[in-house]
Design a protein around this motif. Structure first.
Motif, PDB file in Angstrom:
ATOM      1  N   ILE A   2      51.595  22.987  32.698  1.00  0.00           N
ATOM      2  CA  ILE A   2      50.097  23.608  33.681  1.00  0.00           C
ATOM      3  C   ILE A   2      48.895  22.967  33.060  1.00  0.00           C
ATOM      4  N   SER A   3      48.963  22.035  32.203  1.00  0.00           N
ATOM      5  CA  SER A   3      48.035  21.462  31.548  1.00  0.00           C
ATOM      6  C   SER A   3      46.889  21.067  32.441  1.00  0.00           C
ATOM      7  N   SER A   4      45.566  21.245  32.010  1.00  0.00           N
ATOM      8  CA  SER A   4      44.493  20.518  32.723  1.00  0.00           C
ATOM      9  C   SER A   4      44.456  20.938  34.129  1.00  0.00           C
ATOM     10  N   ILE A   5      44.509  22.226  34.704  1.00  0.00           N
ATOM     11  CA  ILE A   5      44.610  22.677  35.982  1.00  0.00           C
ATOM     12  C   ILE A   5      43.405  23.651  36.250  1.00  0.00           C
ATOM     13  N   THR A   6      42.603  23.940  35.205  1.00  0.00           N
ATOM     14  CA  THR A   6      41.347  24.902  35.522  1.00  0.00           C
ATOM     15  C   THR A   6      40.116  23.890  35.753  1.00  0.00           C
ATOM     16  N   LEU A   7      39.372  24.305  36.755  1.00  0.00           N
ATOM     17  CA  LEU A   7      38.249  23.531  37.006  1.00  0.00           C
ATOM     18  C   LEU A   7      37.290  24.064  36.047  1.00  0.00           C
ATOM     19  N   PRO A   8      35.781  23.352  35.757  1.00  0.00           N
ATOM     20  CA  PRO A   8      34.855  23.688  34.911  1.00  0.00           C
ATOM     21  C   PRO A   8      34.514  25.050  35.465  1.00  0.00           C
ATOM     22  N   GLY A   9      34.039  25.950  34.375  1.00  0.00           N
ATOM     23  CA  GLY A   9      33.690  27.463  34.769  1.00  0.00           C
ATOM     24  C   GLY A   9      34.794  28.282  35.024  1.00  0.00           C
ATOM     25  N   LYS A  10      36.032  28.039  35.208  1.00  0.00           N
ATOM     26  CA  LYS A  10      37.131  29.015  35.693  1.00  0.00           C
ATOM     27  C   LYS A  10      37.901  29.085  34.333  1.00  0.00           C
ATOM     28  N   THR A  11      38.835  29.753  34.449  1.00  0.00           N
ATOM     29  CA  THR A  11      39.890  30.233  33.461  1.00  0.00           C
ATOM     30  C   THR A  11      41.194  30.511  34.210  1.00  0.00           C
ATOM     31  N   LEU A  12      42.359  30.169  33.223  1.00  0.00           N
ATOM     32  CA  LEU A  12      43.593  30.495  34.020  1.00  0.00           C
ATOM     33  C   LEU A  12      43.750  32.062  34.407  1.00  0.00           C
ATOM     34  N   ASN A  13      44.351  32.228  35.161  1.00  0.00           N
ATOM     35  CA  ASN A  13      44.795  33.698  35.559  1.00  0.00           C
ATOM     36  C   ASN A  13      45.631  34.374  34.412  1.00  0.00           C
ATOM     37  N   PRO A  14      45.004  35.561  33.746  1.00  0.00           N
ATOM     38  CA  PRO A  14      45.628  36.086  32.483  1.00  0.00           C
ATOM     39  C   PRO A  14      46.853  36.796  33.031  1.00  0.00           C
ATOM     40  N   SER A  15      46.514  37.693  34.011  1.00  0.00           N
ATOM     41  CA  SER A  15      47.728  38.634  34.443  1.00  0.00           C
ATOM     42  C   SER A  15      48.757  37.970  35.125  1.00  0.00           C
ATOM     43  N   GLY A  16      48.613  36.594  35.853  1.00  0.00           N
ATOM     44  CA  GLY A  16      49.902  35.973  36.520  1.00  0.00           C
ATOM     45  C   GLY A  16      50.404  35.316  35.287  1.00  0.00           C
ATOM     46  N   LEU A  17      49.778  34.818  34.303  1.00  0.00           N
ATOM     47  CA  LEU A  17      50.494  33.957  33.139  1.00  0.00           C
ATOM     48  C   LEU A  17      51.246  34.735  31.989  1.00  0.00           C
ATOM     49  N   SER A  18      50.652  36.204  31.933  1.00  0.00           N
ATOM     50  CA  SER A  18      51.209  37.303  31.074  1.00  0.00           C
ATOM     51  C   SER A  18      52.464  37.525  31.795  1.00  0.00           C
ATOM     52  N   ARG A  19      52.206  37.723  33.004  1.00  0.00           N
ATOM     53  CA  ARG A  19      53.528  38.260  33.811  1.00  0.00           C
ATOM     54  C   ARG A  19      54.687  37.137  33.740  1.00  0.00           C
ATOM     55  N   PHE A  20      54.201  35.777  34.071  1.00  0.00           N
ATOM     56  CA  PHE A  20      55.207  34.767  33.930  1.00  0.00           C
ATOM     57  C   PHE A  20      56.046  34.709  32.745  1.00  0.00           C
ATOM     58  N   LEU A  21      55.040  34.767  31.585  1.00  0.00           N
ATOM     59  CA  LEU A  21      55.631  34.791  30.029  1.00  0.00           C
ATOM     60  C   LEU A  21      56.865  36.084  29.904  1.00  0.00           C
ATOM     61  N   GLU A  22      56.493  37.175  30.692  1.00  0.00           N
ATOM     62  CA  GLU A  22      57.042  38.264  30.501  1.00  0.00           C
ATOM     63  C   GLU A  22      58.382  38.136  31.101  1.00  0.00           C
ATOM     64  N   VAL A  23      58.454  37.648  32.221  1.00  0.00           N
ATOM     65  CA  VAL A  23      59.649  37.829  33.222  1.00  0.00           C
ATOM     66  C   VAL A  23      60.429  36.303  32.740  1.00  0.00           C
ATOM     67  N   ARG A  24      59.866  35.033  32.833  1.00  0.00           N
ATOM     68  CA  ARG A  24      60.591  33.956  32.596  1.00  0.00           C
ATOM     69  C   ARG A  24      60.509  33.414  31.070  1.00  0.00           C
ATOM     70  N   GLY A  25      59.852  34.199  30.325  1.00  0.00           N
ATOM     71  CA  GLY A  25      59.791  33.529  28.713  1.00  0.00           C
ATOM     72  C   GLY A  25      61.050  33.555  28.064  1.00  0.00           C
ATOM     73  N   GLY A  26      61.967  34.370  28.543  1.00  0.00           N
ATOM     74  CA  GLY A  26      63.323  34.395  27.745  1.00  0.00           C
ATOM     75  C   GLY A  26      64.225  33.157  27.957  1.00  0.00           C
ATOM     76  N   ALA A  27      63.998  32.214  29.124  1.00  0.00           N
ATOM     77  CA  ALA A  27      64.736  31.012  29.396  1.00  0.00           C
ATOM     78  C   ALA A  27      63.717  29.845  29.116  1.00  0.00           C
ATOM     79  N   LEU A  28      62.596  30.044  28.606  1.00  0.00           N
ATOM     80  CA  LEU A  28      61.606  28.752  28.584  1.00  0.00           C
ATOM     81  C   LEU A  28      62.284  28.095  27.347  1.00  0.00           C
ATOM     82  N   GLN A  29      61.943  26.779  27.180  1.00  0.00           N
ATOM     83  CA  GLN A  29      62.257  25.944  26.110  1.00  0.00           C
ATOM     84  C   GLN A  29      60.999  25.230  26.081  1.00  0.00           C
ATOM     85  N   GLU A  30      60.021  24.881  26.984  1.00  0.00           N
ATOM     86  CA  GLU A  30      58.996  23.877  26.731  1.00  0.00           C
ATOM     87  C   GLU A  30      57.763  24.718  27.377  1.00  0.00           C
TER      88      GLU A  30
END
Length: 538
Positions: A258-286
């Protein structure tokens, strides 16, 4: 009595009566003139001039007209043959030819050497579907199903039936830079593929689809539950809810970009990203989060850094140019990442102005490090000037147990001390990219010269040619050398050719102390010509 000369004049030179309407003497086409009577040639052998009489050549031409009528009737009968009879005759001929070819195969000549267009067509049309599927499988292995299977489906019905099998539609590359489709037809084609071909899709690349909307992405997640790899780089219209859909809908996901998906002046959703890593991080390879703005690194990665071995399968982590709005240094919790991702092989921190977190000395010594790390990319632009001691400490902590390191990129970092090379456990680095490290370049080349294949050290100011000359004889495996902007002279260039037999490319641009005409990049045959030229001028 009639004059015989008069009869001969009327009959013409062949003895056939002439017609005033068709004055042509003779033609093989009955429509254009009087045809010679058709008869067998056997009568010519018994011809006797004494038996010739006026009855044989009457003035009315009755015999000739009878023969002409019979010829026309026979041709009309031939023209009345039906098309079915002609087809049956052609089929019989083909069968006879095949029998002859099969029987002639016993004469010692292999049948494969006999070229026959009909046999080639029949062989491809009657090719077993399992073999055809295997061929298509190799065709989609590298480039993906698009456009290969779309083209194969237009050949024949058999090929279309095989090309539409869901087993072959597991990898699809729809990168906008490679697939040239009009903007108006792009989303209609994608929707059709999703509904008709993507039921067993595992690898999808829709990079640089800047107008990919939320509804289309919802359809992808719904219809492609077997996705294992998803590339969404450059899809800037995806909202914050896209991470929630990925978390809830793609349970088999192993790689996410999900590289280069933020517009200027905006950030990645920290709560959505942290939840994704918590739920799916155990199976991630890249995981690729490069070229995005993140509010705070600890806030995003805190769910996975709390527990040991929380991402045991992670092999590739790219955090290049992940910037924050804060002007201060970004703290990188090295030991926590080493505990959460012990099997990491590739770590990219390019463009990140980061320093290691402050921890106790006991925790540093007890850390497991990254024992499987093979590539560390840690370059920075020359505008960023930070303390060399902090950067050197961070690199040493990252490479604490990385004995299998093959690539090290520290371009733009300020000068490290000569002890930096001695403290690193890796002994077989093959790719070294270094800059602004004048005091460290010689110790590093001395330690890894026997294994180096690529060495980039542009704009490094050397105190004398003796230093680099003393290291070159050990670089027997060197293939790529970048000396742009250095203060070497012609003698060092000759020494490079003498000491590096495997050299394939050298960059000598902006080298002021060498002769004119060779201040450029040489590769392949041009490199060989330069080596011969330098040898002759020595």
């Amino acid at each position: 009595m009639d004059d015989p000369k008069h009869h001969r004049a009327n009959r013409g030179i062949f003895g056939v009566r002439q017609s005033k309407k068709r004055p042509m003497m003779f033609s093989f086409t009955p429509v254009r003139g009087d045809e010679w009577p058709t008869s067998s040639d056997d009568s010519d052998q018994d011809f006797d001039i004494n038996n010739c009489s006026k009855a044989n050549y009457s003035d009315d031409g009755s015999d000739s007209t009878k023969h002409l009528k019979k010829g026309k009737q026979q041709k009309r009968k031939k023209s009345k043959k039906s098309k079915k009879e002609r087809k049956t005759q052609s089929r019989k001929l083909k069968i006879k030819r095949r029998k002859v070819q099969s029987s002639s195969g016993d004469d010692g000549e292999p049948e494969t050497t006999r070229h026959d267009d009909t046999s080639d067509k029949t062989s491809w049309s009657h090719l077993p579907t399992l073999i055809l599927q295997k061929i298509f499988y190799y065709g989609v292995a590298d480039g993906g199903a698009v456009p290969f299977l779309l083209r194969m489906s237009k050949v024949s019905r058999t090929w279309r039936d095989v090309a539409t099998r869901p087993k072959l539609w597991k990898k699809v590359n729809l990168d906008s830079s490679t697939v040239k489709v009009k903007e108006s037809k792009r989303f209609t084609g994608l929707t059709w593929l999703i509904n008709n071909r993507f039921s067993k899709l595992e690898n999808l690349n829709i990079c640089n689809w800047s107008k990919l909307n939320q509804s289309t992405f919802e359809n992808i997640v719904k219809e492609c539950p077997s996705l294992k790899r998803l590339v969404l780089s450059g899809c800037i219209k995806l909202g914050s809810s896209s991470l929630e859909q990925i978390t809830n809908g793609l349970s088999n996901l192993e790689a996410l970009d999900i590289s280069s998906i933020t517009l200027p002046g905006k950030t990645l959703n920290p709560s959505g990203l942290s939840r994704f890593l918590e739920v799916r991080g155990g199976a991630l390879q890249e995981l690729n989060l490069s070229n995005n703005k993140i509010s705070s690194w600890p806030g995003v990665f805190s769910p996975i850094l709390k527990h040991e071995n929380s991402m045991p399968h992670l092999r590739h982590l790219d955090l290049s140019n992940c910037l924050t709005f804060s002007s201060s240094l970004t703290v990188f919790p090295v030991e926590s990442f080493q505990s959460a991702c012990p099997n990491l092989e590739v770590l990219s921190l390019a463009g990140c102005d980061v320093v290691g977190s402050k921890v106790e000395q006991d925790l540093k010594e007890s850390s497991c490090g990254f024992p499987r790390l093979e590539q560390l990319s840690f370059p920075v632009s020359s505008q960023v000037q930070r303390s060399s001691s902090l950067q050197q400490d961070l690199v040493q902590r990252i490479l604490k147990t990385s004995v299998n390191l093959q690539l090290l990129d520290i371009r733009g970092r300020t000068s490290f001390t000569p002890e930096f090379a001695q403290n690193l456990p890796c002994t077989g680095v093959e790719y070294l990219y270094i800059g602004n490290c004048d005091e460290t370049i010689i110790p590093l080349c001395t330690k890894w010269g026997h294994s180096l294949k690529t060495l980039h050290m542009p704009d490094i100011s050397m105190k004398g040619d003796v230093t680099i000359a003393s290291v070159l004889p050990s670089m027997t495996k060197l293939e790529n050398l970048d000396l742009a902007g250095t203060d070497i002279d012609d003698s060092v260039v000759r020494l490079v050719f003498d000491s590096c037999p495997s050299l394939d490319e050298i960059n000598l641009t902006r080298c002021r102390n060498i002769q004119r005409g060779i201040k450029q990049t040489f590769k392949g045959q041009r490199l060989k010509e330069l080596a011969e030229k330098m040898t002759l001028t020595s």
